[in-house]
Design a protein around this motif. Sequence first.
Motif, PDB file in Angstrom:
ATOM      1  N   LEU A 180       0.824  -1.207   0.000  1.00 44.53           N
ATOM      2  CA  LEU A 180       0.000   0.000   0.000  1.00 44.53           C
ATOM      3  C   LEU A 180       0.861   1.260   0.000  1.00 44.53           C
ATOM      4  O   LEU A 180       0.502   2.260  -0.621  1.00 44.53           O
ATOM      5  CB  LEU A 180      -0.935   0.000   1.213  1.00 44.53           C
ATOM      6  CG  LEU A 180      -2.084  -1.009   1.165  1.00 44.53           C
ATOM      7  CD1 LEU A 180      -2.799  -1.056   2.507  1.00 44.53           C
ATOM      8  CD2 LEU A 180      -3.074  -0.665   0.052  1.00 44.53           C
ATOM      9  N   LYS A 181       1.982   1.188   0.663  1.00 46.58           N
ATOM     10  CA  LYS A 181       2.893   2.331   0.658  1.00 46.58           C
ATOM     11  C   LYS A 181       3.410   2.602  -0.749  1.00 46.58           C
ATOM     12  O   LYS A 181       3.506   3.765  -1.183  1.00 46.58           O
ATOM     13  CB  LYS A 181       4.058   2.074   1.605  1.00 46.58           C
ATOM     14  CG  LYS A 181       5.045   3.223   1.709  1.00 46.58           C
ATOM     15  CD  LYS A 181       6.140   2.923   2.718  1.00 46.58           C
ATOM     16  CE  LYS A 181       7.114   4.104   2.819  1.00 46.58           C
ATOM     17  NZ  LYS A 181       8.186   3.830   3.816  1.00 46.58           N
ATOM     18  N   GLU A 182       3.727   1.547  -1.485  1.00 47.23           N
ATOM     19  CA  GLU A 182       4.201   1.705  -2.858  1.00 47.23           C
ATOM     20  C   GLU A 182       3.082   2.182  -3.785  1.00 47.23           C
ATOM     21  O   GLU A 182       3.302   2.992  -4.686  1.00 47.23           O
ATOM     22  CB  GLU A 182       4.764   0.371  -3.355  1.00 47.23           C
ATOM     23  CG  GLU A 182       5.998  -0.089  -2.583  1.00 47.23           C
ATOM     24  CD  GLU A 182       6.396  -1.514  -2.935  1.00 47.23           C
ATOM     25  OE1 GLU A 182       5.682  -2.127  -3.763  1.00 47.23           O
ATOM     26  OE2 GLU A 182       7.377  -2.014  -2.370  1.00 47.23           O
ATOM     27  N   TYR A 183       1.875   1.690  -3.543  1.00 47.30           N
ATOM     28  CA  TYR A 183       0.750   2.080  -4.389  1.00 47.30           C
ATOM     29  C   TYR A 183       0.433   3.569  -4.258  1.00 47.30           C
ATOM     30  O   TYR A 183      -0.129   4.173  -5.180  1.00 47.30           O
ATOM     31  CB  TYR A 183      -0.505   1.282  -4.017  1.00 47.30           C
ATOM     32  CG  TYR A 183      -0.395  -0.209  -4.206  1.00 47.30           C
ATOM     33  CD1 TYR A 183       0.538  -0.771  -5.080  1.00 47.30           C
ATOM     34  CD2 TYR A 183      -1.237  -1.075  -3.511  1.00 47.30           C
ATOM     35  CE1 TYR A 183       0.627  -2.146  -5.241  1.00 47.30           C
ATOM     36  CE2 TYR A 183      -1.164  -2.448  -3.676  1.00 47.30           C
ATOM     37  CZ  TYR A 183      -0.226  -2.984  -4.535  1.00 47.30           C
ATOM     38  OH  TYR A 183      -0.149  -4.347  -4.696  1.00 47.30           O
ATOM     39  N   ALA A 184       0.746   4.168  -3.105  1.00 47.70           N
ATOM     40  CA  ALA A 184       0.397   5.567  -2.867  1.00 47.70           C
ATOM     41  C   ALA A 184       1.003   6.484  -3.928  1.00 47.70           C
ATOM     42  O   ALA A 184       0.375   7.466  -4.351  1.00 47.70           O
ATOM     43  CB  ALA A 184       0.844   5.993  -1.475  1.00 47.70           C
ATOM     44  N   THR A 185       2.207   6.172  -4.369  1.00 44.91           N
ATOM     45  CA  THR A 185       2.847   6.983  -5.409  1.00 44.91           C
ATOM     46  C   THR A 185       2.093   6.872  -6.720  1.00 44.91           C
ATOM     47  O   THR A 185       1.909   7.868  -7.441  1.00 44.91           O
ATOM     48  CB  THR A 185       4.310   6.542  -5.601  1.00 44.91           C
ATOM     49  OG1 THR A 185       5.010   6.658  -4.354  1.00 44.91           O
ATOM     50  CG2 THR A 185       4.999   7.398  -6.652  1.00 44.91           C
ATOM     51  N   VAL A 186       1.639   5.656  -7.057  1.00 42.05           N
ATOM     52  CA  VAL A 186       0.858   5.446  -8.274  1.00 42.05           C
ATOM     53  C   VAL A 186      -0.450   6.233  -8.194  1.00 42.05           C
ATOM     54  O   VAL A 186      -0.872   6.879  -9.161  1.00 42.05           O
ATOM     55  CB  VAL A 186       0.565   3.944  -8.476  1.00 42.05           C
ATOM     56  CG1 VAL A 186      -0.288   3.724  -9.729  1.00 42.05           C
ATOM     57  CG2 VAL A 186       1.864   3.155  -8.580  1.00 42.05           C
ATOM     58  N   MET A 187      -1.100   6.171  -7.027  1.00 43.50           N
ATOM     59  CA  MET A 187      -2.353   6.910  -6.834  1.00 43.50           C
ATOM     60  C   MET A 187      -2.136   8.409  -7.011  1.00 43.50           C
ATOM     61  O   MET A 187      -2.912   9.091  -7.692  1.00 43.50           O
ATOM     62  CB  MET A 187      -2.905   6.631  -5.431  1.00 43.50           C
ATOM     63  CG  MET A 187      -3.299   5.197  -5.170  1.00 43.50           C
ATOM     64  SD  MET A 187      -3.684   4.948  -3.419  1.00 43.50           S
ATOM     65  CE  MET A 187      -4.037   3.184  -3.387  1.00 43.50           C
ATOM     66  N   ARG A 188      -1.095   8.924  -6.397  1.00 43.61           N
ATOM     67  CA  ARG A 188      -0.809  10.357  -6.478  1.00 43.61           C
ATOM     68  C   ARG A 188      -0.572  10.773  -7.929  1.00 43.61           C
ATOM     69  O   ARG A 188      -1.101  11.783  -8.391  1.00 43.61           O
ATOM     70  CB  ARG A 188       0.420  10.690  -5.626  1.00 43.61           C
ATOM     71  CG  ARG A 188       0.746  12.177  -5.562  1.00 43.61           C
ATOM     72  CD  ARG A 188       1.999  12.405  -4.753  1.00 43.61           C
ATOM     73  NE  ARG A 188       3.162  11.815  -5.394  1.00 43.61           N
ATOM     74  CZ  ARG A 188       4.353  11.675  -4.803  1.00 43.61           C
ATOM     75  NH1 ARG A 188       4.522  12.071  -3.562  1.00 43.61           N
ATOM     76  NH2 ARG A 188       5.360  11.134  -5.463  1.00 43.61           N
ATOM     77  N   ASP A 189       0.205   9.973  -8.659  1.00 40.92           N
ATOM     78  CA  ASP A 189       0.490  10.301 -10.057  1.00 40.92           C
ATOM     79  C   ASP A 189      -0.783  10.272 -10.900  1.00 40.92           C
ATOM     80  O   ASP A 189      -0.936  11.083 -11.833  1.00 40.92           O
ATOM     81  CB  ASP A 189       1.521   9.328 -10.624  1.00 40.92           C
ATOM     82  CG  ASP A 189       2.905   9.494  -9.987  1.00 40.92           C
ATOM     83  OD1 ASP A 189       3.124  10.530  -9.319  1.00 40.92           O
ATOM     84  OD2 ASP A 189       3.740   8.591 -10.138  1.00 40.92           O
ATOM     85  N   ALA A 190      -1.687   9.344 -10.596  1.00 38.43           N
ATOM     86  CA  ALA A 190      -2.943   9.257 -11.348  1.00 38.43           C
ATOM     87  C   ALA A 190      -3.792  10.505 -11.129  1.00 38.43           C
ATOM     88  O   ALA A 190      -4.362  11.057 -12.082  1.00 38.43           O
ATOM     89  CB  ALA A 190      -3.722   8.011 -10.928  1.00 38.43           C
ATOM     90  N   VAL A 191      -3.868  10.959  -9.895  1.00 39.32           N
ATOM     91  CA  VAL A 191      -4.660  12.158  -9.594  1.00 39.32           C
ATOM     92  C   VAL A 191      -4.038  13.383 -10.266  1.00 39.32           C
ATOM     93  O   VAL A 191      -4.751  14.202 -10.869  1.00 39.32           O
ATOM     94  CB  VAL A 191      -4.762  12.379  -8.077  1.00 39.32           C
ATOM     95  CG1 VAL A 191      -5.601  13.630  -7.784  1.00 39.32           C
ATOM     96  CG2 VAL A 191      -5.380  11.178  -7.388  1.00 39.32           C
TER      97      VAL A 191
END
Length: 334
Positions: free
Chosen positions: A34-45
């Motif tokens: 989940l910590k790694e996914y947070a960067t992907v989420m931020r980039d998507a937004v």
Amino acid sequence: MADTLGKDSLVTCPAAVHAQQRPLMQPAFSPARLKEYATVMRDAVVEVTGSWRPGQTIQVEAEAYQIAALAVSKTLVAAPGATQAATVLAKALPDISRGMYARSLVPGEWFAKLPLGVNRRYERQMGIARSQINRVAVHYRNAGIDYEDVLSMVIAMSEKEPDPHQFVYNQALTFLFGGVETTAAALTWTLRLIDQHQDIAARLHSELDEVLDGRLPTHEDIGRLTYTQQVITEALRVFPPAWVGTRKVTKPLQWEEGTIPAGTELLFSPYALHRDPAAFPEPELFDPDRWAPGRVGAAQREGFFAFSAGRRKCIGDEFATNEMTIALAIILTR
């Protein structure tokens, strides 16, 4: 839904199979992942909202869908060189979702055979999704590398299945569908509620200014944005994206009006349950403070079904709330 996702996906499989699959897939949603996914989420937004301009009118639901689709597809497929596949999958999801929704409303098999636009678009995008997932899966298998994404874990599980290719396709589509439609709806309703309650919006802005000080959020910030998460939880209570759910009774169930026989299909409505005044006083009131530390009692916890409950509770509940927290933080501060 089983017609689209197959009968072996995490959502549609029988209880005995689910008991085996769930522990194997849970590591894909571990704290480290989940910590790694947070960067992907931020980039998507950032990618979606980067095109917004002052004075522009946008369709919030469509934009929220794009955010969720990008975040989920790029979390599912993270291998170098596979980003194009993630983007194609994200674009295919809206027509797939509309087709699934239309078929769920009309019982029987005849509707899917009608030459309607919704069916043609559904079939076309399903073909594209299958092609992309199969192509990427072959790439993953040939590389023999764990890319630390959901697809890597699903492929590892598939080796023991009678039809590994179909299994990977069904599970991948399950994560795509389950993680996009609901999150997009939840984000849309949350933004609407914030707009309708300017006092709550002011408190949100104050917290975001204090915690972020103008920078983009990180995974570490999620736990610090306590009021933001209260707002999200309360929005999920008022407008749960999955407004109805089903369960099958596995053994005779006693309740105040009699006995429910084993094998009975039950429907339950989180929307209705979240309006039980015994669990949520003044249930129609949008009150994020009801989720403040020290105020949450057993009745609230047991009466909250936004992500369902029990063994079939949504495996991506924390993924979704993290994504919404990051999305709100970026949208409200930029």
